[in-house]
Design a protein around this motif. Sequence first.
Motif, PDB file in Angstrom:
ATOM      1  N   GLY A 150       0.812  -1.204   0.000  1.00 60.17           N
ATOM      2  CA  GLY A 150       0.000   0.000   0.000  1.00 60.17           C
ATOM      3  C   GLY A 150       0.849   1.258   0.000  1.00 60.17           C
ATOM      4  O   GLY A 150       1.767   1.425  -0.808  1.00 60.17           O
ATOM      5  N   PHE A 151       0.550   2.127   0.957  1.00 60.40           N
ATOM      6  CA  PHE A 151       1.234   3.417   1.037  1.00 60.40           C
ATOM      7  C   PHE A 151       2.357   3.400   2.070  1.00 60.40           C
ATOM      8  O   PHE A 151       2.885   4.442   2.414  1.00 60.40           O
ATOM      9  N   ARG A 152       2.706   2.231   2.554  1.00 55.56           N
ATOM     10  CA  ARG A 152       3.751   2.153   3.563  1.00 55.56           C
ATOM     11  C   ARG A 152       5.128   2.312   2.933  1.00 55.56           C
ATOM     12  O   ARG A 152       5.382   1.839   1.831  1.00 55.56           O
ATOM     13  N   ARG A 153       6.003   2.960   3.659  1.00 53.81           N
ATOM     14  CA  ARG A 153       7.379   3.124   3.207  1.00 53.81           C
ATOM     15  C   ARG A 153       8.114   1.802   3.370  1.00 53.81           C
ATOM     16  O   ARG A 153       8.002   1.130   4.391  1.00 53.81           O
ATOM     17  N   LEU A 154       8.878   1.404   2.359  1.00 52.60           N
ATOM     18  CA  LEU A 154       9.606   0.136   2.393  1.00 52.60           C
ATOM     19  C   LEU A 154      10.658   0.162   3.497  1.00 52.60           C
ATOM     20  O   LEU A 154      11.460   1.094   3.595  1.00 52.60           O
ATOM     21  N   THR A 155      10.640  -0.860   4.341  1.00 46.62           N
ATOM     22  CA  THR A 155      11.641  -1.044   5.384  1.00 46.62           C
ATOM     23  C   THR A 155      12.091  -2.494   5.344  1.00 46.62           C
ATOM     24  O   THR A 155      11.266  -3.405   5.321  1.00 46.62           O
ATOM     25  N   VAL A 156      13.416  -2.708   5.330  1.00 46.54           N
ATOM     26  CA  VAL A 156      13.996  -4.047   5.193  1.00 46.54           C
ATOM     27  C   VAL A 156      14.745  -4.398   6.474  1.00 46.54           C
ATOM     28  O   VAL A 156      15.545  -3.589   6.975  1.00 46.54           O
TER      29      VAL A 156
END
Length: 620
Positions: free
Chosen positions: A124-130
């Motif tokens: 969705g609109f979430r910022r990618l975090t790895v």
Amino acid sequence: MYDIDTAVPENTGPDDLISRTQGVSSTTNPTHLAALGWGVQQPSRGGNFSGEPLVPMSNIESRNFNENVIVVYTPQDASDLCLLWNLRAAYGHLGSVPAALPLTASISEDIKRLLRPGNFYNHGFRRLTVALVSVSVSEEKLREIAEATDERCRATPMSSVLRVGYPLTRNSAEIAVFDKGYTRLPALTYQDKTEIADLTSTFGKGQFESRFVLRGRNLPIVPSLNVGELFADRVSHGGVYARRTTDKQFLDVVWPSGWTVLTEAVRGLGMTATQSIPGHLAAEFLHQIGGWDEMLPVLDTKIIELLYEKSQKSGMSWFRNRATQIARAVFKEDEGGRGAELERRISDLSIVAQADEELNEITFHHIKAAMAGSARAAKEWIRWAEDRRLVHRGISMLCPECRKSAWMPLAQVAPPVICRRCGASVQRPYPPDRIEFRYRLSEQMISLVEHDSLPHLYAARFLLEILGSTREANTVYGAYPGVLIRKDGEEADADVLLLLADGSLIPGECKRTSAGLKDSDLRKLEKLTSWLGSPWSFVATLDSAEDCTEIWRSAERSEGAPRYVLTKEQLLSTRPVWMLNGKPLTFGGDEVITGGPTVAAILGERPEQDPGHPTFRTRD
């Protein structure tokens, strides 16, 4: 048969890893082919929108990453290989991640190449975090790698991302009718029997389990429910398991009551839980009205004032008992002194009851005034209350002999009427033109008000509305008013005790007015929070935020285990909604909470069903 490429690549590295994992569809990858006909259920994931959760919740860090995990492994280290294996098994072997890269001098550059678009999942609109995890590499080293790589990378403990999903399953739906927590269901559907029979005939005798889950009603994580004294089989994954179902046609399924689940959750912490008198009255009230959804007609300040006003006069014996209890509480350290003298004088009190009993009666005009002058809303409120036996309808009669009035229940109004005071038989007890109905509260309603159980119900109902359908770890499984907790000879009561889906227990302290909250109440709540290991707690009052004293404002806490303060704006909200980025649990609520329709407006929209007041008609 599935063709597996076992050729050794010429150039190993991130590019080769990407080429081998990208473009593999869910219908042709080995895992799904091996589980053909079965369901691969992945762990629950974070939502599609960024932002902090409304209340503290377990596994929150893992929901920031979902399957976007990179295992940094030491070559030849089996523990890192096992970690990767379990991560990919939990997430169904779909796509490029979870992935693994060796700890080499070029590890930062390798991760950057792996971070190219298309290799990770943006939800969705979430910022990618790895997440960078490892068994063999220290967390400090992982932080160094993350800082040298990309701001989207974060060093994370292994325990934060390794979550177990469900076993391979076949889903089917059955309609079950429970009787006192028991029902009987077929162990396998017809299709299950056919396909499982093929498996057992090909690969030998198989062992299968049936897991029963009520739709939308998964059991919370309570390890002590897995004991043989309670159930014949284990409780896990939100449901009840029945073993060795291959040879059985039908299974007797036992589903635990909400109170059983709560007591086991408390027992698992080394304590016991029992229901207090206010809690018992609140539970009986809920049962009588039909559940939390039926509380709408009493979510009104004027209705609450009316209920308390009409419940106050309960007789001299009640007054003596309450006054004696207050005296004992005040003078508990003064045995035989002023406390005993006060009790003696209370027992000598004699107040003659008034002949006029109007104060105990509610008229249609009282309800109409509480409903902002809406006659239709007032009729709907009375219909709701009568259908649930919260009020009794009757008629006031004036005796011509003793000139005293008396309330008569509707079943006894046919003339002649016997006066309860002087015993006279009254042939014409009512006016010749019209009868006005008068209503009395039921004993159950009076007891509920007397023990101040209504604020408990309002607070529990609001939190269920806000947290009861999020399908996350902070979802409320059950709300229990009036729970007494005992530990090592000590005891403390929670006006409301919430049980969350992750097994957490949340205590709350509720007061009708803001003046009722004392420092001792907050100390008791803090002790309960410590006993239960609660991630948060709350206090609640039926007064508005504007009318709350300073102790309520200072009771709100955001550090450590947060403590929320709920006021009338939240507790009496007719349609509370948790909007995106909303703050429904802040002091005084938000505009969505405070801007809902009134009870009178909602009841006034319902079709009119009351026939109105009867009138006398004469016939020649």
